[in-house]
Design a protein around this motif. Sequence first.
Motif, PDB file in Angstrom:
ATOM      1  N   ALA A 101      67.881  56.017 -17.953  1.00 30.56           N
ATOM      2  CA  ALA A 101      68.135  57.301 -18.604  1.00 30.56           C
ATOM      3  C   ALA A 101      66.987  58.276 -18.393  1.00 30.56           C
ATOM      4  N   VAL A 102      65.741  57.764 -18.394  1.00 28.35           N
ATOM      5  CA  VAL A 102      64.562  58.635 -18.369  1.00 28.35           C
ATOM      6  C   VAL A 102      63.531  58.105 -17.384  1.00 28.35           C
ATOM      7  N   TYR A 103      62.991  59.022 -16.588  1.00 24.57           N
ATOM      8  CA  TYR A 103      61.845  58.715 -15.733  1.00 24.57           C
ATOM      9  C   TYR A 103      60.621  59.420 -16.299  1.00 24.57           C
ATOM     10  N   LEU A 104      59.536  58.665 -16.478  1.00 27.70           N
ATOM     11  CA  LEU A 104      58.257  59.205 -16.951  1.00 27.70           C
ATOM     12  C   LEU A 104      57.267  59.208 -15.793  1.00 27.70           C
ATOM     13  N   MET A 105      56.550  60.323 -15.606  1.00 31.63           N
ATOM     14  CA  MET A 105      55.566  60.382 -14.532  1.00 31.63           C
ATOM     15  C   MET A 105      54.325  61.146 -14.979  1.00 31.63           C
ATOM     16  N   HIS A 109      69.687  58.758 -28.228  1.00 28.24           N
ATOM     17  CA  HIS A 109      70.832  58.385 -27.403  1.00 28.24           C
ATOM     18  C   HIS A 109      71.362  57.011 -27.810  1.00 28.24           C
ATOM     19  N   ARG A 110      70.459  56.111 -28.188  1.00 26.08           N
ATOM     20  CA  ARG A 110      70.860  54.771 -28.621  1.00 26.08           C
ATOM     21  C   ARG A 110      71.734  54.850 -29.877  1.00 26.08           C
ATOM     22  N   LYS A 111      71.336  55.701 -30.811  1.00 27.61           N
ATOM     23  CA  LYS A 111      72.125  55.867 -32.042  1.00 27.61           C
ATOM     24  C   LYS A 111      73.503  56.452 -31.738  1.00 27.61           C
ATOM     25  N   GLY A 112      73.527  57.367 -30.755  1.00 27.99           N
ATOM     26  CA  GLY A 112      74.798  57.990 -30.394  1.00 27.99           C
ATOM     27  C   GLY A 112      75.765  57.012 -29.751  1.00 27.99           C
ATOM     28  N   ILE A 155      65.977  67.556 -27.369  1.00 29.67           N
ATOM     29  CA  ILE A 155      66.434  66.171 -27.266  1.00 29.67           C
ATOM     30  C   ILE A 155      67.963  66.100 -27.225  1.00 29.67           C
ATOM     31  N   LYS A 156      68.613  66.871 -28.099  1.00 27.99           N
ATOM     32  CA  LYS A 156      70.081  66.882 -28.129  1.00 27.99           C
ATOM     33  C   LYS A 156      70.657  67.406 -26.817  1.00 27.99           C
ATOM     34  N   MET A 157      70.013  68.445 -26.271  1.00 28.99           N
ATOM     35  CA  MET A 157      70.487  69.021 -25.016  1.00 28.99           C
ATOM     36  C   MET A 157      70.335  68.026 -23.862  1.00 28.99           C
ATOM     37  N   LEU A 158      69.186  67.339 -23.799  1.00 29.92           N
ATOM     38  CA  LEU A 158      68.946  66.377 -22.728  1.00 29.92           C
ATOM     39  C   LEU A 158      69.886  65.185 -22.836  1.00 29.92           C
ATOM     40  N   ALA A 159      70.168  64.764 -24.062  1.00 28.24           N
ATOM     41  CA  ALA A 159      71.034  63.600 -24.271  1.00 28.24           C
ATOM     42  C   ALA A 159      72.475  63.862 -23.839  1.00 28.24           C
ATOM     43  N   ALA A 184      60.563  58.498 -25.773  1.00 28.00           N
ATOM     44  CA  ALA A 184      60.954  57.479 -26.753  1.00 28.00           C
ATOM     45  C   ALA A 184      61.977  58.034 -27.743  1.00 28.00           C
ATOM     46  N   ASP A 185      61.738  59.243 -28.225  1.00 27.23           N
ATOM     47  CA  ASP A 185      62.663  59.842 -29.194  1.00 27.23           C
ATOM     48  C   ASP A 185      64.026  60.116 -28.568  1.00 27.23           C
ATOM     49  N   LEU A 186      64.029  60.511 -27.295  1.00 26.59           N
ATOM     50  CA  LEU A 186      65.290  60.752 -26.601  1.00 26.59           C
ATOM     51  C   LEU A 186      66.089  59.452 -26.471  1.00 26.59           C
TER      52      LEU A 186
END
Length: 527
Positions: free
Chosen positions: A436-440, A522-525, A339-343, A516-518
């Motif tokens: 920020a994110v695409y889900l498929m 990112h929102r907190k950051g 998650i940290k890496m993707l953010a 969702a966690d990502l």
Amino acid sequence: MNYGEVGVLLMNIKIKTQKNTYYDSVTLMRISKELKSLEGVEEVLVGMATDLNKELARNLGLSNETIEGLTVNDFFVTVKCTNEELFEILLKKLEELLSKKDDETEEYSPATLESTLKNVPDLNIAIISVPGQYAFAETKKALDNNLHVLLFSDNVSVKDEKTLKEIAKEKGLLMMGPDCGTAIINQVPLAFANVVKKGSIGIVGASGTGIQEASVLIDKFGGGVSQAIGTGGRDLSLDIGGIMMIEGIKALEQDEKTEVVLLISKPPAPEIAEKVLKTAKDSGKPFVVIFIGGDIEVIEKYGGVPALTLEDAAIKAVQLTNIKMKTPEIIEEGRDSLIKMLAKNLNKDQKYIRGLYTGGTLCDEAMIMLSKTIGDIYSNIPLKPHLKLMDPIESKENSCIDLGDDTFTVGRAHPMIDPATRQERLIKEAEDTEVAVYLMDFVLGYGSHHDPAGEMIASIEKAREIMRQKGYEAVYIASVSGTEADPQNLKEQERKLMEAGVVVMASNARAVGLAADLIMYHRKGRE
């Protein structure tokens, strides 16, 4: 091939027709796609002159009075291309492709139900896929001949559906549908279905992709499926009354191969839920229930095992069989680091998720999970009326789109068959730099595209390039519903996606959870 008159709509649009000639719609859809890949062809439509295809031709700017005057028995090709010479090349290619398809179809195909039963008298099930206006008559005919029915057709009235199901119930038959896309009967996959191991878990579901996701996860966890009975999505409504889910449960009660029952649906009307759950309890077999986003307490009241996600349902069903459960390749270690890496690649103004789904139930599951974590989710099939997109082709903030909904399939094949709708939508979404994110989801098995992951790679790369030119990078997260025994091969599909930089999770629920966690991290950051 002898064509009728040529009609020219605009300078670069050519149209040719052929009267009283029939070709299968899925065959023509695939041919259209192949012809469109020819250099210099901007747009092409090959089809029968149904109302839906005429509307599609108009929407594409490929129609004229010639096409509008055709009947459903007429075939046409309409092309926007650079010159007449290319049009002639395209027509030769079309004839070659049609001839090839004809050569491949050498099996005897009886023209009527009567001739079919005469040639194969021991048949006991019919799959019916005709325009909705003809579905009632054909289905009743099959039921009158004591055949179980999987009714694939949509646009069947609620009144007709109830009548047909009451006839089936009286005769002790299954009438799966309408708009039933999935079943596995005695290990034979019907319509959209996966190749899963034989086992002792029987499924009754008012959801095609829900059945598929649950069955492949059961397979992954070491279990197997005895039967999977689709009911059609309206079965648990007040109007229908759960007729076929109740009959399906009774059928599994009598099935010696079934030890555990799994029920899948969106939340039924409360009184229908009570009837269904009482029937399950009375069957005497342990049962797991996922009414996606529904009331857990009523399930427990009748002795059922409630599940929160389709993966949870699969796990609990396998556990009830008392077999040694496999630990699938679901790696949770290092999730926080991932998650940290993707953010790191996200800009501060990227904050939204866009789910582009081919499966309606998977879309529902995503919205329910996401709404609990990140807030309201807009959709063409929203959880709440005020979250309905005013224009389904325009996403808003956090959105999940069911691309298999009727809105998107008018005159076009379902996105599980033809990924073009999602390819086009992804490119359109890439213009929004707040994503920020695409889900498929990628749903494998019989009936689905032969390479759904491979078909999306070029569109993913193009979407990436569009965002990169603006200085942005989005995250792509996917799940693949399938098995290694499926025609497309689960591992091969996952490999293609991962090589394209897509993060692949072992289930839809896990893909949604990661997304969702990502977003929350990112929102907190950004705060």
